[in-house]
Design an enzyme around this catalytic site. Structure first.
Site: not given
Ligand SMILES: *Cc1c(COP(=O)(O)O)cnc(C)c1O
Length: 375
Positions: A136, A164, A184, A186, A310
């Site tokens: 990522n 990713q 994931s 989003h 994050c």
């Protein structure tokens, strides 16, 4: 989110507000919607719909996989890499405290893992190998097909965090013999707070969340139907447009990369140029503090990050860049730029102009720092 996703989600907040576990008509409607979404998610990675378990996102999927090792009494060794997402690394740290043995593979200075290392490290105690498909922070693509073959031949489970790479690189869990895979929503232009874990039929792992027995008892809790519906559509759209989207992002990325490296002196690209996903760039600008740069760009409506999003507020240097052996100066001056499918060439041109100007200003304020070249 992709156009059209929200419109498909809204009914599940309104007149179709059935609990998918209810056996009345309203419940059945929700249940059918989830089944359809699982088909769409499975389509993205060529799995069977019944091998898809919905979670709250990539973090939960990764936590589930790593924690599942405690269901095996005889094998207590995991092989992972030093550049995994924190949802893998921190779960591993916790297991280590409980007596499990974790091997954290190093990466080369351009951010790649050598599969041969894995072959050499597997012992009869090894339960799981977990290696992310695309990183990522630096976008490097790991050879998961090869790693999976090694694991398969040695009877070790293989998990890959594909958050990713999904929708950017073709993934075929059957052909690649992958046992578990994290997704994931989003990160593929779907709603936030939902994701999936693919678990190959026959692979037994412990549920992470227990309760009412939803999703065959593997992941309890009433399903977030609207989010799941949105995630399903994002998977469908992303699968159908994979080539178009990656071509678009690649064009923008190559332009941006070339212009930045040629127009801004003392700049380095972090991570390999060749084995890199279509939407990621990570640069170091000598003499500039990454966070100062981000704040300046923010004032110009350009939204980028250091390390992983994050982590931006924990002030910790990127574990990924550290693992590549980069100097403090290079890590401290790094930013990550990711390109979305909705970005345009005009925006890239704007970024180059603004970035160049800001870096000149920041370097003007600290001219002593870039007298020497950096590694
Ligand atoms: C974003 C990300 C995650 C976490 O996913 P969430 O859905 O945000 O919990 C995990 N792994 C990678 C590689 C990521 O980029």
């Amino acid at each position: 989110m992709y156009d059209g996703i929200l419109d498909e989600m809204i009914p599940f907040f309104k007149h179709q507000y059935g609990n998918p576990s209810s056996i009345h008509k309203l419940g059945r409607l929700s249940n059918t919607a989830i089944k359809k979404a699982k088909k769409q998610i499975a389509y993205l990675i060529n799995s069977k719909p019944e091998e898809i378990y919905i979670t709250s996102g990539g973090t939960e999927s990764n936590n589930t996989v790593i924690n599942s090792i405690s269901c095996n009494k005889y094998k207590n060794h995991i092989i992972t890499s030093a550049i995994e997402h924190d949802s893998v690394l921190q779960s591993c740290k916790k297991l280590e405290q409980n007596g499990f043995r974790i091997t954290y593979l190093k990466v080369s200075d351009d951010g790649l893992i050598d599969p041969q290392n894995i072959a050499e490290l597997i012992t009869d105690k090894t339960y799981l190998v977990s290696i992310m498909h695309v990183n990522n922070e630096i976008g490097t693509i790991q050879p998961i097909h090869k790693i999976s073959e090694i694991c398969h031949s040695k009877n070790v489970l293989f998990h890959s965090d594909a958050v990713q790479s999904a929708g950017k690189i073709n993934i075929d869990v059957q052909n690649s013999k992958i046992d578990m895979l994290t997704l994931s929503s989003h990160k593929i232009n779907g709603p936030k707070g939902v994701g999936a874990l693919y678990i190959k039929t026959g692979v037994k792992i412990l549920p992470f969340i227990m309760g009412g027995g939803q999703q065959n008892g593997f992941r309890s809790g009433t399903e977030n139907v609207a989010n799941i519906v949105g995630f399903g559509i994002a998977c469908k759209l992303t699968t159908d447009n994979i080539l178009k989207n990656s071509t678009h992002c690649n064009t923008l990325k190559n332009y941006l990369s070339y212009q930045i490296l040629h127009q801004i002196p003392y700049t380095k690209l972090n991570g390999t140029q060749e084995l890199r996903v279509s939407n990621n760039l990570n640069f170091s600008f000598l003499g500039v503090n990454g966070e100062d740069l981000i704040n300046k760009l923010d004032e110009h409506e350009i939204f980028v990050s250091t390390g992983s999003a994050c982590k931006s507020n924990t002030k910790k240097a990127s574990h990924v860049l550290k693992s590549m052996g980069l100097s403090y100066e290079r890590i401290n001056s790094s930013i990550r730029i990711t390109i979305g499918i909705h970005n345009t060439m005009d925006e890239m041109k704007y970024v180059v102009v603004v970035l160049k100007k800001i870096i000149e200003e920041l370097r003007h304020d600290s001219p002593f720092k870039y007298k020497y070249d950096f590694k």
